[in-house]
Design an enzyme around this catalytic site. Structure first.
Site, mmCIF file in Angstrom:
data_model
loop_
_atom_site.group_PDB
_atom_site.id
_atom_site.type_symbol
_atom_site.label_atom_id
_atom_site.label_comp_id
_atom_site.label_asym_id
_atom_site.label_seq_id
_atom_site.Cartn_x
_atom_site.Cartn_y
_atom_site.Cartn_z
ATOM 1 N N HIS A 61 0.808 -1.295 -0.055
ATOM 2 C CA HIS A 61 0.004 0.015 -0.078
ATOM 3 C C HIS A 61 0.706 1.397 -0.069
ATOM 4 O O HIS A 61 1.968 1.406 0.499
ATOM 5 C CB HIS A 61 -0.831 -0.075 1.254
ATOM 6 C CG HIS A 61 -2.022 -1.070 1.193
ATOM 7 N ND1 HIS A 61 -2.174 -1.684 2.559
ATOM 8 C CD2 HIS A 61 -2.371 -1.806 0.416
ATOM 9 C CE1 HIS A 61 -2.993 -2.632 2.291
ATOM 10 N NE2 HIS A 61 -3.045 -2.701 1.074
ATOM 11 N N LYS A 71 5.854 6.337 7.231
ATOM 12 C CA LYS A 71 5.222 5.324 8.223
ATOM 13 C C LYS A 71 6.324 4.800 9.270
ATOM 14 O O LYS A 71 7.436 4.386 8.619
ATOM 15 C CB LYS A 71 4.408 3.980 7.543
ATOM 16 C CG LYS A 71 3.457 4.370 6.739
ATOM 17 C CD LYS A 71 2.841 3.291 6.199
ATOM 18 C CE LYS A 71 1.793 3.511 5.288
ATOM 19 N NZ LYS A 71 1.110 2.334 4.431
ATOM 20 N N TYR A 131 1.493 1.779 13.548
ATOM 21 C CA TYR A 131 2.292 2.611 12.842
ATOM 22 C C TYR A 131 1.918 3.984 12.892
ATOM 23 O O TYR A 131 0.749 4.217 12.868
ATOM 24 C CB TYR A 131 2.701 2.208 11.578
ATOM 25 C CG TYR A 131 1.308 1.951 10.596
ATOM 26 C CD1 TYR A 131 0.729 2.979 9.767
ATOM 27 C CD2 TYR A 131 0.584 1.045 10.609
ATOM 28 C CE1 TYR A 131 -0.177 2.912 9.085
ATOM 29 C CE2 TYR A 131 -0.610 0.715 9.859
ATOM 30 C CZ TYR A 131 -0.810 1.826 9.101
ATOM 31 O OH TYR A 131 -2.131 1.838 8.296
ATOM 32 N N ASP A 169 -6.994 -6.050 -2.336
ATOM 33 C CA ASP A 169 -5.466 -6.361 -2.600
ATOM 34 C C ASP A 169 -5.337 -7.063 -3.837
ATOM 35 O O ASP A 169 -4.371 -6.988 -4.368
ATOM 36 C CB ASP A 169 -4.758 -6.652 -1.292
ATOM 37 C CG ASP A 169 -4.407 -5.494 -0.152
ATOM 38 O OD1 ASP A 169 -4.881 -4.414 -0.477
ATOM 39 O OD2 ASP A 169 -3.871 -5.832 0.769
#
Length: 182
Positions: A61, A71, A131, A169
């Site tokens: 992603h 991130k 995250y 996905d």
């Protein structure tokens, strides 16, 4: 806290200094001043957390500009294989990926800068992943690459029959179909 360079420029592993005694342990998972001293200058504005069972692959992603996200990834429970793919076309490592095992036991974190696709596979029975991001979610700028892309050839350290991937996905494009830049 030590900063460990990887084979890809700007992608680093954070190794916290852990203080242990008979009560347990303590460590700083984030210290803005120490990050800034090491050239990590992201103004994190949101924390995200996921829980997954063994075999789950989340990713790959990313968000494109102007909503690209950096991130800082860590594991609160369990163990994952964390993966970042360099999508910066002017980078010497464009199209290369890096993976590292992050776990509650090793307490390592991966700092994924702008210009990377990110994903992970769950290697333990379950895993809780947290995250930080420096940009809010933007549906319009959301992108991704298939986890099983043949060009990237990522070894997710799972057998094919274990893999669990979301419908979303499964319809992501292959790496050679990527038409966006950072």
């Amino acid at each position: 806290m030590t900063i460990e360079k990887t084979t890809i420029q700007d992608l680093v592993i954070i190794n916290p200094t852990v203080f242990e005694d008979s009560r347990g342990y303590f460590f700083e998972s984030y210290n803005q001043a120490k990050f800034n001293e090491n050239g990590i200058m992201y103004p994190f504005i949101q924390d995200n957390q996921s829980f997954s069972k063994r075999g789950v692959i989340r990713g790959l992603h990313l968000q494109i500009n102007p909503f690209a996200q950096a991130k800082l990834v860590r594991v609160l429970e369990g163990e994952i294989l964390d993966v970042a793919v360099d999508l910066r076309k002017n980078s010497a490592t464009y199209g290369q990926h890096f993976s590292v095992v992050l776990s509650a036991a090793n307490k390592k974190q991966l700092m994924v800068p702008h210009g990377f696709a990110h994903g992970f596979s769950v290697l333990s029975e379950t895993a809780s992943v947290m995250y930080k991001v420096d940009q809010l979610y933007s549906k319009e700028s959301e992108r991704g690459i298939r986890y099983d892309d043949p060009t990237l050839a990522i070894d997710w350290q799972l057998s094919p029959e274990e893999v669990i991937v979301s419908e979303k996905d499964l319809v992501l494009p292959r790496f050679d179909e990527v038409d966006w830049e950072f």
